[in-house]
Design an enzyme around this catalytic site. Structure first.
Site, PDB file in Angstrom:
ATOM      1  CE1 TYR A  99      -3.124  -3.028   1.331  1.00 44.44           C
ATOM      2  CE2 TYR A  99      -1.711  -3.369   2.678  1.00 44.44           C
ATOM      3  CZ  TYR A  99      -2.726  -3.788   1.689  1.00 44.44           C
ATOM      4  OH  TYR A  99      -3.154  -4.978   2.293  1.00 44.44           O
ATOM      5  CE1 TYR A 129      -6.635  -6.494   3.657  1.00 45.82           C
ATOM      6  CE2 TYR A 129      -5.986  -8.819   5.051  1.00 45.82           C
ATOM      7  CZ  TYR A 129      -6.336  -7.559   4.091  1.00 45.82           C
ATOM      8  OH  TYR A 129      -5.294  -7.752   2.557  1.00 45.82           O
ATOM      9  CG  ASP A 149     -10.003 -15.345   7.378  1.00 46.97           C
ATOM     10  OD1 ASP A 149      -8.879 -15.523   7.433  1.00 46.97           O
ATOM     11  OD2 ASP A 149     -10.320 -13.881   6.098  1.00 46.97           O
ATOM     12  CE  LYS A 180      -1.931 -12.146   8.055  1.00 46.93           C
ATOM     13  NZ  LYS A 180      -3.559 -11.366   7.773  1.00 46.93           N
TER      14      LYS A 180
END
Ligand SMILES: *Cc1c(COP(=O)(O)O)cnc(C)c1O
Length: 425
Positions: A18, A146, A247, A276
């Site tokens: 980003y 997210y 998730d 992750k």
């Protein structure tokens, strides 16, 4: 290349997450990392408060994980997974099936969390297609979530912070509810319960699945909400024939005090996404698990699951992931996460009275200080680096998720650096 020249090259040619190509934020050059410390090129050592975004749960440069990678490297770095299979994938799948909720029996390996969410969405949509219910193709989720940066995942991220405006014309339109207000240690409020009951009652006929980060919303706002909400959603999904996708990419592998956050709600999702910390932060690997109902459904009448990444089930990544899970299971993560929770409550809790602070939240090995205004990220990061800690805030959130091997003194350095950072605001 000399250090300044390579940093200049980095600034002009390499995108970081980003960032702008013309006005990038500074990036600190890392020489190496070991245990809970990241060593910068100038020799400074920073205590790592981020676990490299939830990943490095055992710390860096871990002897056993290094060895697992080395041993596998001498055998095979990679082979295609189409038509071939290998022990690292088989053993890892066995471990994952073993440690996740009982119903989850089928594993799809992919290379990143976002892709595992894409696969989860495909599973849900293909399932209903195979059941002759093609009208059930939409998703329902809550704001503040997210789920990743690819298009399917992005379409269920928070519509405001999650780039929906920019990609409005090409994103599928899904259904969003207010995020539950009931906090993690509170029972489910009537208002939160009614909102989900009403929405599912109204939309279940067109819904393939509900997708949630159970109990802890991560990058969408670091919000911890009532486990009873997750339990109620699971109940309604079962009743109304909607699949539930958990998730657990951020919450998996012990971060919340349970191996998986679903366990706080005693819920078995139909589909679970992992990523992750799966490889202990060594490399990119993700998995989507599902139950026999969904797997058999998709496969009915000769059906196949339509996904197959080039680096699917990369043997190096699978071997390291397997070792990481073994280390976790053999280690004292549960008591450590409990200790972190108490220490974070105490030390971050002291900042509740600070003029710049709006809220302090702690759950498991996650500590969050939310400020009234968005923080100046680069300035604050400099303050932290000067105090020999690595903490990367975003928006109005300064947060910690340390590696599980961290000692109490190092954790105290992190929390006191946050205090110093707050004083500069
Ligand atoms: C990080 C994250 C993802 C995306 O994973 P990537 O590996 O960055 O693609 C998805 N869901 C959650 C909850 C995450 O925290």
């Amino acid at each position: 290349m000399e250090l300044n020249a390579s940093l200049d090259f980095d600034r002009r040619h390499i995108w970081h997450p980003y960032t702008s190509m013309t006005d990038p934020l500074p990036a600190y050059p890392v020489e190496s990392a070991s245990g809970v410390r990241i060593r910068l090129a100038d020799g400074r050592e920073l205590i790592d408060g981020m676990s490299s975004w939830w990943c490095a749960i055992h710390g860096y440069n871990h002897r056993e994980l290094n060895k697992a990678a080395r041993v596998q490297l001498e055998r095979t770095a990679h082979v295609m997974f189409g038509g071939l299979t290998h022990e690292p994938a088989i053993e890892l799948a066995r471990s994952l099936i073993d440690i996740t909720p009982d119903g989850l029996q089928h594993v799809f390996f992919s290379d990143s969390g976002s892709v595992s969410v894409e696969v989860a969405i495909k599973m849900a949509i293909q399932y209903w297609g195979a059941m002759d219910r093609p009208e059930k193709h939409r998703l329902l989720t809550i704001r503040g979530g997210y789920h990743g940066d690819t298009f399917g995942a992005m379409s269920v991220c928070d519509p405001v912070t999650g780039m929906h405006e920019r990609f409005r014309r090409v994103l599928p339109q899904h259904i969003f509810l207010e995020r539950p207000r009931s906090r993690v240690d509170e029972p489910l409020s009537t208002e939160d319960a009614e909102r989900i009951e009403t929405a599912l009652g109204k939309h279940h006929g067109e819904l393939a699945a509900v997708i949630l980060e159970p109990v802890v919303q991560g990058a969408g706002g670091m919000w911890f909400y009532s486990a009873e909400y997750v339990a109620r959603v699971a109940e309604l999904c079962a009743e109304l024939d909607v699949l539930l996708i958990a998730d657990e990419i951020a919450t998996g592998f012990g971060r919340t005090g349970r191996l998986f956050a679903c366990e706080h709600a005693n819920v078995e999702p139909d589909i679970m996404c992992l990523g992750k910390a799966l490889t202990g932060g060594y490399m990119s690997l993700a998995a989507t698990l599902t139950n026999t109902r969904v797997a058999r459904g998709i496969s009915a009448d000769g059906g196949v699951l339509m996904h197959g990444p080039t680096f699917m089930a990369n043997p190096l990544a699978c071997a390291v992931a397997r070792k990481s899970i073994d280390l976790l299971q053999a280690g004292p993560w549960r008591s450590r996460v409990g200790d972190f929770e108490s220490q974070l409550q105490r030390e971050l809790g002291a900042f509740r009275e600070h003029a710049a602070v709006r809220d302090v939240r702690v759950f498991g090995a996650i500590g969050v200080v939310q400020t009234h205004e968005p923080v100046p990220v680069a300035d604050l990061q400099r303050v932290f680096v000067e105090r020999d800690v690595w903490i990367r805030p975003f928006a109005d959130l300064i947060y910690l998720m340390p590696p599980y091997i961290m000692g109490a003194d190092d954790l105290a350095c992190l929390t006191s650096a946050i205090g110093a950072g707050l004083d500069t605001l």
